[in-house]
Design a protein around this motif. Structure first.
Motif, PDB file in Angstrom:
ATOM      1  N   ARG A   1       7.916  15.498   8.275  1.00 44.81           N
ATOM      2  CA  ARG A   1       7.391  16.205   7.109  1.00 44.81           C
ATOM      3  C   ARG A   1       6.451  17.337   7.513  1.00 44.81           C
ATOM      4  NH1 ARG A   1       6.311  11.977   2.167  1.00 44.81           N
ATOM      5  NH2 ARG A   1       8.504  11.625   1.740  1.00 44.81           N
ATOM      6  N   GLY A   2       5.890  17.245   8.720  1.00 51.39           N
ATOM      7  CA  GLY A   2       5.039  18.326   9.206  1.00 51.39           C
ATOM      8  C   GLY A   2       5.797  19.634   9.372  1.00 51.39           C
TER       9      GLY A   2
ATOM     10  N   MET B   1       5.399  13.736  18.858  1.00 50.41           N
ATOM     11  CA  MET B   1       5.398  12.275  18.990  1.00 50.41           C
ATOM     12  C   MET B   1       5.150  11.854  20.436  1.00 50.41           C
ATOM     13  SD  MET B   1       8.408  11.199  16.332  1.00 50.41           S
ATOM     14  CE  MET B   1       8.140   9.454  16.513  1.00 50.41           C
TER      15      MET B   1
ATOM     16  N   MET C   1       1.963  14.292  12.817  1.00 51.76           N
ATOM     17  CA  MET C   1       2.512  15.106  11.730  1.00 51.76           C
ATOM     18  C   MET C   1       1.913  16.518  11.734  1.00 51.76           C
ATOM     19  SD  MET C   1       2.521  14.805   7.617  1.00 51.76           S
ATOM     20  CE  MET C   1       1.231  16.018   7.480  1.00 51.76           C
ATOM     21  N   VAL C   2       0.592  16.623  11.863  1.00 50.74           N
ATOM     22  CA  VAL C   2       0.008  17.976  11.852  1.00 50.74           C
ATOM     23  C   VAL C   2       0.324  18.728  13.138  1.00 50.74           C
ATOM     24  CG1 VAL C   2      -1.812  17.641  10.153  1.00 50.74           C
ATOM     25  CG2 VAL C   2      -2.284  17.122  12.528  1.00 50.74           C
ATOM     26  N   LEU C   3       0.539  17.996  14.250  1.00 52.43           N
ATOM     27  CA  LEU C   3       0.939  18.695  15.478  1.00 52.43           C
ATOM     28  C   LEU C   3       2.342  19.263  15.344  1.00 52.43           C
ATOM     29  CD1 LEU C   3      -0.406  16.529  18.446  1.00 52.43           C
ATOM     30  CD2 LEU C   3      -1.448  18.481  17.283  1.00 52.43           C
TER      31      LEU C   3
ATOM     32  N   GLU D   1       3.246  12.750  -2.609  1.00 55.02           N
ATOM     33  CA  GLU D   1       2.995  11.304  -2.572  1.00 55.02           C
ATOM     34  C   GLU D   1       2.067  10.930  -1.422  1.00 55.02           C
ATOM     35  OE1 GLU D   1       6.661   9.157  -2.566  1.00 55.02           O
ATOM     36  OE2 GLU D   1       7.259   9.910  -4.520  1.00 55.02           O
ATOM     37  N   MET D   2       1.913  11.824  -0.438  1.00 55.00           N
ATOM     38  CA  MET D   2       1.001  11.547   0.679  1.00 55.00           C
ATOM     39  C   MET D   2      -0.438  11.892   0.318  1.00 55.00           C
ATOM     40  SD  MET D   2       3.176  12.871   3.968  1.00 55.00           S
ATOM     41  CE  MET D   2       2.940  14.607   3.638  1.00 55.00           C
TER      42      MET D   2
ATOM     43  N   LEU E   1       7.942  10.613   8.647  1.00 56.80           N
ATOM     44  CA  LEU E   1       6.632  11.162   8.279  1.00 56.80           C
ATOM     45  C   LEU E   1       6.287  12.350   9.177  1.00 56.80           C
ATOM     46  CD1 LEU E   1       4.018  10.848   6.549  1.00 56.80           C
ATOM     47  CD2 LEU E   1       3.055   9.683   8.509  1.00 56.80           C
TER      48      LEU E   1
ATOM     49  N   LEU F   1       6.209  15.184  -0.843  1.00 50.14           N
ATOM     50  CA  LEU F   1       5.056  15.456   0.022  1.00 50.14           C
ATOM     51  C   LEU F   1       3.754  15.128  -0.708  1.00 50.14           C
ATOM     52  CD1 LEU F   1       6.109  18.821   1.669  1.00 50.14           C
ATOM     53  CD2 LEU F   1       6.333  16.522   2.583  1.00 50.14           C
TER      54      LEU F   1
ATOM     55  N   ASP G   1      -4.160  16.664  -0.734  1.00 47.77           N
ATOM     56  CA  ASP G   1      -4.622  17.453   0.410  1.00 47.77           C
ATOM     57  C   ASP G   1      -3.516  17.596   1.455  1.00 47.77           C
ATOM     58  OD1 ASP G   1      -7.020  17.813  -0.754  1.00 47.77           O
ATOM     59  OD2 ASP G   1      -8.196  16.617   0.660  1.00 47.77           O
ATOM     60  N   ALA G   2      -2.875  16.463   1.760  1.00 49.70           N
ATOM     61  CA  ALA G   2      -1.834  16.492   2.787  1.00 49.70           C
ATOM     62  C   ALA G   2      -0.698  17.428   2.369  1.00 49.70           C
ATOM     63  CB  ALA G   2      -1.302  15.078   3.039  1.00 49.70           C
TER      64      ALA G   2
ATOM     65  N   TRP H   1      -0.334  10.286  11.966  1.00 49.44           N
ATOM     66  CA  TRP H   1      -0.759  11.413  11.122  1.00 49.44           C
ATOM     67  C   TRP H   1      -1.076  12.640  11.971  1.00 49.44           C
ATOM     68  CZ3 TRP H   1       0.202  12.016   6.256  1.00 49.44           C
ATOM     69  CH2 TRP H   1       0.346  10.898   5.430  1.00 49.44           C
TER      70      TRP H   1
ATOM     71  N   MET I   1       3.855  25.235  21.490  1.00 56.55           N
ATOM     72  CA  MET I   1       4.034  24.214  22.503  1.00 56.55           C
ATOM     73  C   MET I   1       5.167  24.585  23.436  1.00 56.55           C
ATOM     74  SD  MET I   1       3.514  20.592  20.644  1.00 56.55           S
ATOM     75  CE  MET I   1       2.376  20.793  19.295  1.00 56.55           C
TER      76      MET I   1
ATOM     77  N   LEU J   1       0.400  21.498   3.796  1.00 55.69           N
ATOM     78  CA  LEU J   1       1.748  21.803   4.253  1.00 55.69           C
ATOM     79  C   LEU J   1       2.349  22.987   3.499  1.00 55.69           C
ATOM     80  CD1 LEU J   1       3.257  18.240   4.709  1.00 55.69           C
ATOM     81  CD2 LEU J   1       2.904  19.936   6.489  1.00 55.69           C
TER      82      LEU J   1
ATOM     83  N   PRO K   1      -6.134  15.795   6.636  1.00 55.87           N
ATOM     84  CA  PRO K   1      -7.139  15.379   5.660  1.00 55.87           C
ATOM     85  C   PRO K   1      -7.541  13.927   5.867  1.00 55.87           C
ATOM     86  CG  PRO K   1      -4.968  15.360   4.648  1.00 55.87           C
ATOM     87  CD  PRO K   1      -4.778  15.776   6.088  1.00 55.87           C
TER      88      PRO K   1
ATOM     89  N   ALA L   1      -5.082  10.403   3.722  1.00 50.43           N
ATOM     90  CA  ALA L   1      -3.683  10.639   3.395  1.00 50.43           C
ATOM     91  C   ALA L   1      -2.967   9.290   3.355  1.00 50.43           C
ATOM     92  CB  ALA L   1      -3.048  11.542   4.437  1.00 50.43           C
ATOM     93  N   GLN L   2      -2.000   9.182   2.460  1.00 52.17           N
ATOM     94  CA  GLN L   2      -1.292   7.911   2.300  1.00 52.17           C
ATOM     95  C   GLN L   2       0.175   8.097   2.603  1.00 52.17           C
ATOM     96  OE1 GLN L   2      -1.777   6.673  -1.711  1.00 52.17           O
ATOM     97  NE2 GLN L   2      -3.954   6.239  -1.477  1.00 52.17           N
ATOM     98  N   ALA L   3       0.738   7.161   3.367  1.00 54.93           N
ATOM     99  CA  ALA L   3       2.175   7.193   3.585  1.00 54.93           C
ATOM    100  C   ALA L   3       2.834   6.413   2.454  1.00 54.93           C
ATOM    101  CB  ALA L   3       2.521   6.563   4.923  1.00 54.93           C
TER     102      ALA L   3
END
Lengths: 353, 270
Positions: free
Chosen positions: B109-110, B133, B161-163, A242-243, B106, A240, A246-247, B158, A1, A251, B92, B95-97
């Motif tokens: 974390r990415g 963001m 996060m992956v970005l 806990e998410m 969050l 991590l 897969d998530a 989410w 980016m 990572l 995915p 996914a759960q926060a």
């Protein structure tokens, strides 16, 4: 980016500490709680060493600890009776708190604590078997408790793994099932065993800090010193996870390897604690939950859970010794009563379980 | 009949003869796929056809029972997981926060694959989080707790996060679920922008055929675990293919807005 010139301030929950090219992210509230708990621990430690049938003043205590004791009896009482008891309480609590934090994270559930899902029962099975069948010394009982806990963990883990993954409800339900079977087995051994052995085993089952010597204190202390730092390192990956698996895996977390390693550390911690003081209820359950209510969530609070567990045990021990009428209660029963009430409150208030 | 219109595009990410499944249940057998670099690829197909399974295997979340998934020619399951996570991200499903985790933490974390135990934060980390963001328009939600957000806001967080992970390859498993139509288009526009401006290679599983046609450079149509056809939407989308893949009798016209193929269903194919 593309790089952007003006970065917005972002309200991270953690502060950044830099030193050369190293950096650590630290949550300020977590730090405050850690310092506060450490202070309470030190005070409770002093109280625990000063209190007893023989009054030993603070000045005298410091002299003894400094190796300048004048009275050899006092020297003996502090260094061989009170100190091992306090050290046992401290490290048993720390082991249970850290173990509970890891377990609750892996099962993503407050109920996934080692005392709820059968691991402490398994440690008790090992210890009782040692006492009833072989007649146990302190060290062999501790070793048997660790073996019992680890074996139970292997069985529960093996039964709860599906498609190479464990965790969540499956782990909890399997653990409760295995725990029930082991509890029955424990009772059977008590009933079938020699009466004296059964009494000894029953005393042990109450969970007590009475008559602890360095033989009990040292294994659990070593365990905490080695394993809690390993848990703290692993906590980043665990947070991590806990998410969702897969998530975390995407990572770059080796999910199942981390889970197995941390389960192993947590099981050994819980088993060492049980071996040292008998089954202590609810410290592993309550300590991480209390920390979560004190500190805004940023990750897995292994350190604070360990400090909280140690505080609960040590303060609990001091308080029960202050009870009137020489009403000395075994600490395991006290935590059972207090923790049981806390569990009910927790369940009644929970948004989701 | 397999009409694989091979585009012969360059591809860093390849599946070679992979057989996929869970615990003895086989989903796909002997799949071959090259994900074209720098393109926006979309996998479509009816429920249970193995779309997500294929995507998870491309994202190394599912180890193939046979065959290999290759990144730059190397077996992905042998690459160090963290290095791989700097090249390839996957959003995915489900996914759960954790309770109480805030949006900004969050998204941060990415950055995990870019960090080490004693190097937990850098200026690049901050820039990546802020940029992710900004792109997903969640800056003003920064200090909110994730579990208090609406479904649409949560999905954008989410994606942020992956970005923030800043991977040149990004896989997304149904990124538009839980979103209303406006937010669906917003997410898809965002993905296209990432693809066009930064040259990200994207693969998404989508349910809406018309959105797939509108946004995809490359469509991959699956049915019963097989890749039935792949290629540019304009060449690929025929009434015959829709009947074969979805069992749907339809008319295909030009989308009056984007000019891409548009599927008008008549009813289930007899």
């Amino acid at each position: 980016m593309k790089p952007i010139a003006d970065l917005p301030e972002l309200p991270f929950a953690t502060r950044l500490w830099r030193w050369r090219h190293w950096s650590l992210r630290v949550s300020l509230p977590a730090l405050v709680v850690a310092v506060a708990l450490s202070l309470v621990l030190m005070l409770a430690m002093l109280a625990s060493l000063v209190m007893g049938t023989l009054d030993i003043g603070l000045a005298e205590l410091l002299a003894i600890l400094g190796g300048r004791a004048e009275n050899p009896l006092y020297h003996h009482i502090v260094l061989n009776i009170r100190l091992p008891r306090a050290v046992t309480a401290l490290f048993v609590g720390a082991a249970l708190g850290a173990s509970g934090a890891v377990f609750q994270s892996i099962s993503r559930n407050a109920l996934g604590s080692p005392d709820v899902i059968g691991f402490t029962t398994g440690s008790a099975t090992g210890a009782i078997a040692q006492i009833v069948l072989f007649g146990g010394g302190a060290l062999s009982v501790a070793v048997a408790a660790v073996a019992g806990g680890v074996l139970t963990a292997i069985v529960v883990y093996g039964l709860s793994v599906r498609g190479g993954q464990a965790g969540g409800y499956r782990l909890i339900l399997t653990g409760i099932g295995v725990g029930a079977v082991l509890a029955a087995l424990n009772n059977l051994m008590l009933v079938k065993g020699d009466l004296d052995d059964a009494v000894a085993a029953n005393l042990w089952l109450a969970g007590s800090l009475d008559a602890r010597t360095w033989q009990q204190a040292i294994p659990v202390a070593l365990g905490v010193v080695v394993l809690v730092p390993l848990c703290i390192v692993g906590a980043r990956a665990l947070a991590l996870m806990e998410m969702g698996d897969d998530a975390a895996a995407q990572l770059g977390v080796s999910v199942e390897r981390q889970r197995r390693a941390l389960l192993f550390y947590a099981v050994v911690l819980a088993a060492l604690a049980t071996g040292a003081a008998g089954p202590i209820a609810f410290v592993a359950l309550a300590a991480p939950q209390l920390v979560r209510r004190l500190v805004p969530y940023t990750g897995l609070a292994v350190m604070n859970s360990a400090l909280m567990g140690a505080t609960l045990m040590l303060v609990g021990d001091v308080l029960t010794r202050l009870l009137p009428f020489n009403l000395t209660l075994p600490i395991g029963r006290v935590t059972g009563i207090v923790g049981g009430v806390y569990l009910i409150v927790l369940l009644a208030r929970a948004r989701r379980l | 009949m397999t009409i694989t219109q091979s585009t012969q595009a360059q591809g860093r990410l390849q599946a070679q003869n992979v057989t996929l499944g869970y615990d003895g249940r086989q989903v796909s057998e002997q799949l071959n796929l090259t994900v074209p670099d720098g393109r926006f690829s979309v996998i479509v197909g009816p429920n249970g056809c193995g779309k997500s399974t294929l995507l998870r295997s491309l994202g190394r979340l599912l180890k193939p029972q046979q065959g290999q998934v290759l990144l730059d020619g190397a077996d992905m399951n042998r690459l160090p997981t963290k290095a791989l996570a700097r090249e390839l991200g996957l959003l995915p499903q489900g996914a759960q926060a954790p309770d109480g985790l805030r949006v900004v933490d969050l998204v941060a974390r990415g950055r995990y694959p870019h960090q080490q135990l004693l190097r937990q934060w850098s200026a690049q980390d901050h820039a990546a989080v802020a940029e992710a963001m900004r792109l997903t328009d969640v800056l003003e939600l920064a200090d909110r707790e994730v579990d208090q957000l609406s479904g649409g806001q949560r999905q954008r967080v989410w994606i942020a996060m992956v970005l923030a992970q800043q991977t040149p390859l990004l896989l997304l498993d149904e990124p538009t679920t839980y979103l209303d139509l406006a937010h669906q288009l917003e997410v898809l526009d965002l993905l296209r922008e990432l693809n066009r401006l930064n040259g990200h290679t994207l693969v998404a599983v989508l349910h809406d055929l018309n959105q797939a046609c509108r946004y995809a450079d490359h469509l991959i149509a699956m049915r019963e675990g097989r890749i039935v056809a792949e290629g540019a939407p304009r060449e690929l989308m025929t009434e015959q293919l829709v009947a074969e893949v979805f069992g749907l009798d339809c008319l295909i016209i030009d989308d009056p807005v984007s000019g891409t193929p548009m599927v008008i269903p008549r009813g289930r194919a007899g």
